[in-house]
Design a protein around this motif. Structure first.
Motif: not given
Length: 471
Positions: A424-448
């Motif tokens: 969300q803070v990288c701009g993937f909010r609302g009607d944006t790329s689901i693939e981009g959102r998931i990539e950022h989510d996985i990065f967060y999960i692996e690098n918490w």
């Protein structure tokens, strides 16, 4: 040859670091005690007579700096080392060293060491070592770009991993890699990928290595050819060539995989999730509890005003509850201030809200744009359904859809969903790329880390509340 050069370069680098740390202290001393300008250029023994009282400290401090630099991987080969990572590690090492300096002074009961001298030394040594590494890196990169100090390599086996490897080397000429060709049993001898040609069969590899002076062999076999791996490694080791293995399943494992020793058997964890650790879970939950309570108290006047406005804007409940999928794929009721008129469940679930959606009320537009409609989720955090920071939760029908369409989508459910997140803070909010959102989510999960959460909170405050994609 490359290995010898690296060994001598590392030794030289250690000496340069030692000199810079020592000189940084001398310069800090000169500035702190206001020595004349001529002393910086033409130092006299008289100017630094009192400096000798610090020599015993420096005899300990300089080696400590060098040990910490080694511990923070600052003497690793710099061919493909990320600049940001190296600078971060340097800052960490210098900070740890200055903490040691303070502890050493207290423990050894050393008197007459001004705090201003310590601060000056910290700042000057930091600037000096950062500048030194920037200059060295720049010189090395320019040297390699011009075709000098190259590392000569060949690739064994052509696969998706080979393509990814070649792509990265071609995109980064400053690494100084020269690929001489590919050995593969399934390619025609006129095959080429980005001007890297197939130059032989795997059975010809041993003879080729004996006749040439390769620095490195990259094994990039496809999954169906892993039965050849042992014999290839044996050929490479017999020739004394450094060998690397780039797995064809690299897309399924993290960059820094967690390994376990199962009584001598190496086991690679496909996904590294720091929040599965008991201590990390406790820290994260404690932060959520404290943060949600504090935010509820701070924002209670705002929530009261929003509740009144929502109630007056259109008939219906103040709080809107919607089922979302959370930790371990378990559904929960997520709370929001109602921003639309009351509608049948069939319409409510049909899709995301779009730009100028007629279902959104005038008050709803304001609270959605400013994210005020999300404030009731603080109670979800308090209950344990959500976290302050994490992947945003989605409705069950979209989860069912995306888990079939988007690889690794379900990984996000290995942690609690959040009110805000890295995507969300990288701009993937609302009607944006689901693939981009998931990539950022996985990065967060692996690098918490706790500091990563704090960073996301700050970014949410400064750029996350008001968003052009929130409507």
């Amino acid at each position: 040859m490359i290995k010898e050069n690296q060994k001598y370069f590392n030794r030289l680098h250690v000496i340069i670091d030692a000199v810079i740390i020592y000189c940084s202290f001398c310069l800090s001393y000169a500035i702190r005690f206001k020595l004349p300008f001529s002393a910086y250029i033409f130092p006299r023994i008289g100017y630094y007579r009192e400096l000798w009282q610090y020599q015993n400290i420096l005899l300990v401090l300089v080696p400590v700096y060098l040990i910490l630099y080694a511990r923070f991987n600052l003497y690793k080969p710099k061919r493909y080392q990320n600049n940001t990572v190296e600078y971060k590690n340097l800052i960490k090492a210098n900070s740890c060293a200055i903490i040691f300096f303070l502890g050493y002074i207290v423990f050894m009961k050393i008197e007459h060491v001004p705090r201003s001298l310590i601060i000056l030394f910290y700042v000057i040594s930091m600037i000096a070592t950062l500048t030194e590494r920037f200059i060295i890196k720049t010189i090395l990169q320019r040297t390699r770009r011009s075709g000098h100090n190259l590392k000569h390599i060949i690739i064994i086996g052509f696969s998706a991993a080979a393509e990814a490897y070649i792509d990265r080397i071609k995109a980064n000429p400053q690494w100084g890699y020269m690929i001489h060709g590919i050995f593969d049993d399934n390619l025609s001898l006129d095959f080429q990928y980005k001007n890297i040609y197939c130059i032989g069969r795997i059975r010809q590899l041993e003879k080729y290595l004996q006749k040439t002076s390769m620095d490195e062999v990259a094994i990039t076999l496809s999954l169906r050819e892993y039965n050849k791996l042992e014999s290839i490694v044996n050929m490479c080791e017999k020739s004394g060539v450094h060998t690397k293995f780039i797995p064809d399943y690299y897309k399924f494992i993290p960059t820094n995989p967690v390994t376990e020793d199962l009584n001598g058997l190496p086991v690679i964890n496909i996904r590294n999730v720091p929040l599965t650790n008991t201590i990390n879970k406790f820290i994260k939950r404690a932060m959520d509890l404290v943060g949600s309570i504090v935010c509820i108290i701070l924002f209670s006047p705002v929530m009261l005003v929003v509740a009144i406005l929502v109630k007056r804007s259109s008939p219906g409940p103040i709080i809107f509850c919607q089922e979302r999928v959370g930790l371990h794929n378990k559904p929960f009721k997520m709370y929001k201030f109602r921003s639309m008129g009351v509608q049948p469940p069939s319409k409510e679930e049909k899709a995301w809200t779009t730009h100028n959606d007629p279902r959104v009320t005038p008050v709803g537009k304001i609270i959605r744009k400013t994210s005020l409609d999300e404030l009731p989720q603080l109670f979800n955090v308090l209950k344990g359904d959500m976290s302050l920071i994490g992947p945003r939760p989605e409705r069950p029908l979209f989860v069912e859809k995306f888990k079939e369409e988007i690889p690794r989508y379900m990984i996000k459910h290995q942690v609690r969903p959040g009110m805000t997140g890295w995507a969300q803070v990288c701009g993937f909010r609302g009607d944006t790329s689901i693939e981009g959102r998931i990539e950022h989510d996985i990065f967060y999960i692996e690098n918490w880390t706790l500091s990563f959460d704090i960073k996301i909170l700050f970014l949410t405050v400064f750029k996350g509340f008001v968003n052009k994609n929130a409507y």
